[in-house]
Motif scaffolding. Structure first.
Motif, PDB file in Angstrom:
ATOM      1  N   LEU A 160       0.826  -1.215   0.000  1.00  0.00           N
ATOM      2  CA  LEU A 160       0.000   0.000   0.000  1.00  0.00           C
ATOM      3  C   LEU A 160       0.857   1.261   0.000  1.00  0.00           C
ATOM      4  N   LEU A 161       2.019   1.186   0.684  1.00  0.00           N
ATOM      5  CA  LEU A 161       2.886   2.354   0.788  1.00  0.00           C
ATOM      6  C   LEU A 161       3.661   2.612  -0.504  1.00  0.00           C
ATOM      7  N   GLN A 162       4.111   1.538  -1.150  1.00  0.00           N
ATOM      8  CA  GLN A 162       5.022   1.679  -2.290  1.00  0.00           C
ATOM      9  C   GLN A 162       4.320   1.685  -3.639  1.00  0.00           C
ATOM     10  N   HIS A 163       3.084   1.202  -3.681  1.00  0.00           N
ATOM     11  CA  HIS A 163       2.381   1.106  -4.957  1.00  0.00           C
ATOM     12  C   HIS A 163       1.059   1.860  -4.888  1.00  0.00           C
ATOM     13  N   SER A 164       0.351   1.868  -5.981  1.00  0.00           N
ATOM     14  CA  SER A 164      -0.954   2.538  -6.047  1.00  0.00           C
ATOM     15  C   SER A 164      -2.002   1.540  -6.519  1.00  0.00           C
ATOM     16  N   PRO A 165      -2.388   0.623  -5.643  1.00  0.00           N
ATOM     17  CA  PRO A 165      -3.368  -0.387  -6.046  1.00  0.00           C
ATOM     18  C   PRO A 165      -4.746   0.229  -6.259  1.00  0.00           C
ATOM     19  N   SER A 166      -5.606  -0.506  -6.966  1.00  0.00           N
ATOM     20  CA  SER A 166      -6.970  -0.041  -7.193  1.00  0.00           C
ATOM     21  C   SER A 166      -7.739  -0.048  -5.875  1.00  0.00           C
ATOM     22  N   ARG A 167      -8.938   0.561  -5.905  1.00  0.00           N
ATOM     23  CA  ARG A 167      -9.744   0.630  -4.691  1.00  0.00           C
ATOM     24  C   ARG A 167     -10.096  -0.771  -4.199  1.00  0.00           C
ATOM     25  N   GLU A 168     -10.450  -1.655  -5.129  1.00  0.00           N
ATOM     26  CA  GLU A 168     -10.804  -3.029  -4.748  1.00  0.00           C
ATOM     27  C   GLU A 168      -9.623  -3.733  -4.096  1.00  0.00           C
ATOM     28  N   GLU A 169      -8.435  -3.518  -4.659  1.00  0.00           N
ATOM     29  CA  GLU A 169      -7.241  -4.143  -4.091  1.00  0.00           C
ATOM     30  C   GLU A 169      -6.917  -3.566  -2.718  1.00  0.00           C
ATOM     31  N   ARG A 170      -7.106  -2.243  -2.556  1.00  0.00           N
ATOM     32  CA  ARG A 170      -6.849  -1.622  -1.252  1.00  0.00           C
ATOM     33  C   ARG A 170      -7.761  -2.211  -0.182  1.00  0.00           C
ATOM     34  N   VAL A 171      -9.034  -2.332  -0.538  1.00  0.00           N
ATOM     35  CA  VAL A 171      -9.991  -2.914   0.411  1.00  0.00           C
ATOM     36  C   VAL A 171      -9.571  -4.332   0.775  1.00  0.00           C
ATOM     37  N   LYS A 172      -9.156  -5.108  -0.224  1.00  0.00           N
ATOM     38  CA  LYS A 172      -8.727  -6.487   0.012  1.00  0.00           C
ATOM     39  C   LYS A 172      -7.499  -6.526   0.925  1.00  0.00           C
ATOM     40  N   TYR A 173      -6.514  -5.665   0.631  1.00  0.00           N
ATOM     41  CA  TYR A 173      -5.284  -5.663   1.431  1.00  0.00           C
ATOM     42  C   TYR A 173      -5.557  -5.209   2.866  1.00  0.00           C
ATOM     43  N   LEU A 174      -6.356  -4.144   3.009  1.00  0.00           N
ATOM     44  CA  LEU A 174      -6.661  -3.630   4.345  1.00  0.00           C
ATOM     45  C   LEU A 174      -7.474  -4.639   5.151  1.00  0.00           C
ATOM     46  N   THR A 175      -8.371  -5.346   4.495  1.00  0.00           N
ATOM     47  CA  THR A 175      -9.142  -6.381   5.179  1.00  0.00           C
ATOM     48  C   THR A 175      -8.217  -7.476   5.695  1.00  0.00           C
ATOM     49  N   THR A 176      -7.233  -7.848   4.882  1.00  0.00           N
ATOM     50  CA  THR A 176      -6.258  -8.849   5.312  1.00  0.00           C
ATOM     51  C   THR A 176      -5.441  -8.346   6.492  1.00  0.00           C
ATOM     52  N   ILE A 177      -5.012  -7.082   6.444  1.00  0.00           N
ATOM     53  CA  ILE A 177      -4.232  -6.493   7.533  1.00  0.00           C
ATOM     54  C   ILE A 177      -5.041  -6.485   8.828  1.00  0.00           C
ATOM     55  N   ILE A 178      -6.308  -6.053   8.741  1.00  0.00           N
ATOM     56  CA  ILE A 178      -7.160  -5.995   9.932  1.00  0.00           C
ATOM     57  C   ILE A 178      -7.399  -7.392  10.484  1.00  0.00           C
ATOM     58  N   GLY A 179      -7.695  -8.344   9.598  1.00  0.00           N
ATOM     59  CA  GLY A 179      -7.922  -9.720  10.040  1.00  0.00           C
ATOM     60  C   GLY A 179      -6.692 -10.320  10.700  1.00  0.00           C
ATOM     61  N   SER A 180      -5.517 -10.039  10.137  1.00  0.00           N
ATOM     62  CA  SER A 180      -4.276 -10.551  10.720  1.00  0.00           C
ATOM     63  C   SER A 180      -4.001  -9.913  12.073  1.00  0.00           C
ATOM     64  N   GLY A 181      -4.295  -8.620  12.182  1.00  0.00           N
ATOM     65  CA  GLY A 181      -4.106  -7.931  13.460  1.00  0.00           C
ATOM     66  C   GLY A 181      -5.011  -8.490  14.542  1.00  0.00           C
ATOM     67  N   ARG A 182      -6.239  -8.792  14.177  1.00  0.00           N
ATOM     68  CA  ARG A 182      -7.169  -9.358  15.162  1.00  0.00           C
ATOM     69  C   ARG A 182      -6.777 -10.776  15.540  1.00  0.00           C
ATOM     70  N   HIS A 183      -6.232 -11.515  14.576  1.00  0.00           N
ATOM     71  CA  HIS A 183      -5.748 -12.857  14.886  1.00  0.00           C
ATOM     72  C   HIS A 183      -4.608 -12.780  15.901  1.00  0.00           C
ATOM     73  N   LEU A 184      -3.729 -11.790  15.730  1.00  0.00           N
ATOM     74  CA  LEU A 184      -2.643 -11.592  16.698  1.00  0.00           C
ATOM     75  C   LEU A 184      -3.195 -11.252  18.072  1.00  0.00           C
ATOM     76  N   THR A 185      -4.237 -10.426  18.106  1.00  0.00           N
ATOM     77  CA  THR A 185      -4.856 -10.070  19.388  1.00  0.00           C
ATOM     78  C   THR A 185      -5.397 -11.301  20.087  1.00  0.00           C
ATOM     79  N   THR A 186      -6.055 -12.184  19.324  1.00  0.00           N
ATOM     80  CA  THR A 186      -6.577 -13.427  19.887  1.00  0.00           C
ATOM     81  C   THR A 186      -5.445 -14.288  20.437  1.00  0.00           C
TER      82      THR A 186
END
Length: 544
Positions: free
Chosen positions: A95-121
């Motif tokens: 996300l920082l180095q490239h300019s992905p499409s809106r759909e890709e951003r949503v997909k990447y951010l969803t993965t980041i959030i899901g991974s963060g919550r998995h770490l919390t668990t």
């Protein structure tokens, strides 16, 4: 003469010889006893040396095995932590180095959030293990509705099983009490652990949750039955050890850390029960646990899995009048306003105590509902100002802080009464009917549950959006040890989560809030961490 001397000499020599023989015999016997004692001592010494050597070898072997198991466990934990971290760092860099499409951003951010919550668990599980080892894990027994808890669990696992093409059934094997006194958060945790394991190790077939209650012993009995791969007899005791797993390939093939069953067994034993396992390789497994409840009451005689919630209906009155709602949380604003408007009353909104004070002075209202903890000016200060200015409207405290001392304080300040968050419609409508005009037919043709549970999709979506923000704030405040921030967030969660069916969050937030206000900061932060862990689970379930 010579003969007499010889006889005397002979007699002396004979006696001397007898004395010498007696002494020799005595010394010989003493020597024999000493030699015997030395032999026995030698044998005992050799036996002790052998035993000590054997014990040392055994301890050395156990220590080696424990170290190997610990090393394997740490390797598994490292893998479990690094896997979501890899996703978080990797997609953040994309996300920082490239300019992905809106759909890709949503997909990447969803993965980041899901991974963060998995770490919390995962971190929550590690904290539980640490508290169990240090004997610092405490229960928070509360009176709660058992059928409601079962229905919330059923709703989650019907969906989770459908995703894996498995059948799920909740089977009530006896009359259940309407309510019990136990720790609802920990009961749900142990059921979640067993059901999640059942899904993980069941490739096809079904999973069932059996529940019954023994009224004679105040004991809740829970069975989780699956048609999964089963467990070898010689592995069945190992799976409850957190430094050991039934099979080293489990982590590789199925993921996880191996903490769940250790935590489950420890929690169940802490709740006065036990966990038992029956399993046949290739057929399936049955985990049974018993939980002793402090009290119980009421009866639910005919429960079907889809009718678990006891529907205590309340008729919505048809009213005429003006209500001023003073509330700073957007979710509560929309939810409470929606339920007030269903009576026909008109609702005006103020977002803090100062705005509420100004509107109460200038507007015409039949009733004021005022939150206590708000920015700019809190409800108590606003109430004091209204009393000083001679305003005599019926004003009710609308708050999650309902300890007896709190209610007495509100009464002393001048509040007409107190309504507890999450609101119960029956109590709310009783207050409205006392102060507003009942029009025409005394009741409207509407029926709702007594609990104020939001059904509007937009309000639900707003709640989960706000909860996600609160999750972030909780994490930051825990990291920074910001006690004032933690008090504010736990107060908000305590007042809103129950209205959306998350009574476990309400209970956890209430306990954390109480500890923080008593300045028991170490335990308070610990309970905030548990709360944050459960918030992450709720958000994961919602997003899934």
């Amino acid at each position: 003469m010579n003969e007499d001397r010889l006889k005397k000499r002979y007699e002396r020599e004979r006696k001397a010889r007898q004395a010498a023989e007696t002494i020799l015999e005595k010394k010989s016997l003493e020597l024999y006893q000493r030699n015997k004692e030395l032999e026995e001592f030698k044998e005992n010494l050799e036996k002790q040396v052998f035993e000590r050597t054997h014990e040392a070898e055994k301890a050395k072997t156990e220590a080696r095995e424990a170290n190997l198991a610990k090393s394997q466990f740490l390797a598994n934990m490292s893998h479990a932590i690094r896997t979501p971290l890899t996703a978080i760092i990797g997609f953040a860099e994309v996300l920082l180095q490239h300019s992905p499409s809106r759909e890709e951003r949503v997909k990447y951010l969803t993965t980041i959030i899901g991974s963060g919550r998995h770490l919390t668990t995962l971190l929550g599980e590690i904290l539980d293990v640490s508290n169990i080892e240090n004997q610092k894990l405490e229960l928070n027994p509360l009176r709660f509705n058992l059928p409601n808890l079962l229905q919330s669990i059923e709703q989650i696992y019907v969906f989770n099983c459908q995703k894996e093409q498995l059948e799920f059934a909740l089977i009530i094997d006896s009359v259940l009490p309407e309510w019990i006194v136990a720790d609802p958060t920990r009961i749900k945790q142990v059921i979640d652990n067993l059901l999640s394991n059942a899904i993980k190790f069941t490739q096809s077939g079904s999973i069932s949750l059996h529940v019954k209650f023994s009224f004679s012993s105040n004991t809740l009995h829970i069975d989780v039955v699956d048609t999964g791969q089963g467990i070898d007899d010689d592995k069945q005791t190992l799976i409850f050890d957190y430094f050991s797993q039934g099979d080293a390939s489990i982590t590789h093939n199925f993921g996880g850390t191996g903490l769940g069953l250790f935590i489950t067994k420890s929690l169940v034993e802490l709740m006065g029960g036990e966990v038992e396992l029956e399993s046949t390789l290739g057929v399936g497994s049955k985990f049974s646990m018993s939980i002793v409840c402090q009290e119980y009451g009421g009866e639910c005689k005919s429960l079907k899995s889809r009718d678990i919630i006891a529907h205590q209906s309340v008729i919505i009155p048809s009213l005429v009048g003006n209500i001023l709602l003073v509330e700073d949380t957007e979710v509560n604003q929309q939810l409470i306003t929606l339920n007030l408007q269903q009576t026909g009353a008109k609702v005006d909104l103020a977002i803090n105590g100062l705005e509420g004070l100004q509107k109460a002075l200038t507007g015409e209202y039949d009733l004021v509902l005022m939150d206590i903890q708000m920015p700019v000016m809190d409800g108590k200060e606003a109430m004091k100002s209204l009393k000083q200015l001679g305003v005599n409207l019926p004003i009710y405290a609308l708050t999650a802080n309902v300890m007896p001392s709190d209610i007495q304080e509100y009464a002393d300040i001048g509040f007409t009464g107190t309504l507890c968050k999450p609101l119960e419609l029956e109590n709310l409508y009783q207050v409205l009917s006392q102060h507003l005009t009942v029009c025409g037919d005394k009741v409207a043709n509407k029926v709702q549950e007594t609990k104020l549970i939001a059904q509007d999709p937009k309000i639900k979506a707003l709640f989960y959006t706000e909860l996600d923000k609160q999750h972030v704030e909780l994490t930051e405040n825990i990291h920074n040890l910001d006690y004032a921030g933690l008090i504010r967030i736990t107060h908000v969660i305590k007042g809103s989560a129950g209205s959306f069916g998350h009574n476990n969050l309400t209970n956890l937030a209430a306990h954390a809030l109480l500890l923080l206000r008593q300045k028991q900061y170490v335990e308070g932060v610990h309970h905030c961490t548990n709360l944050n862990h459960k918030v992450a689970e709720v958000l994961n379930e919602y997003n899934d």
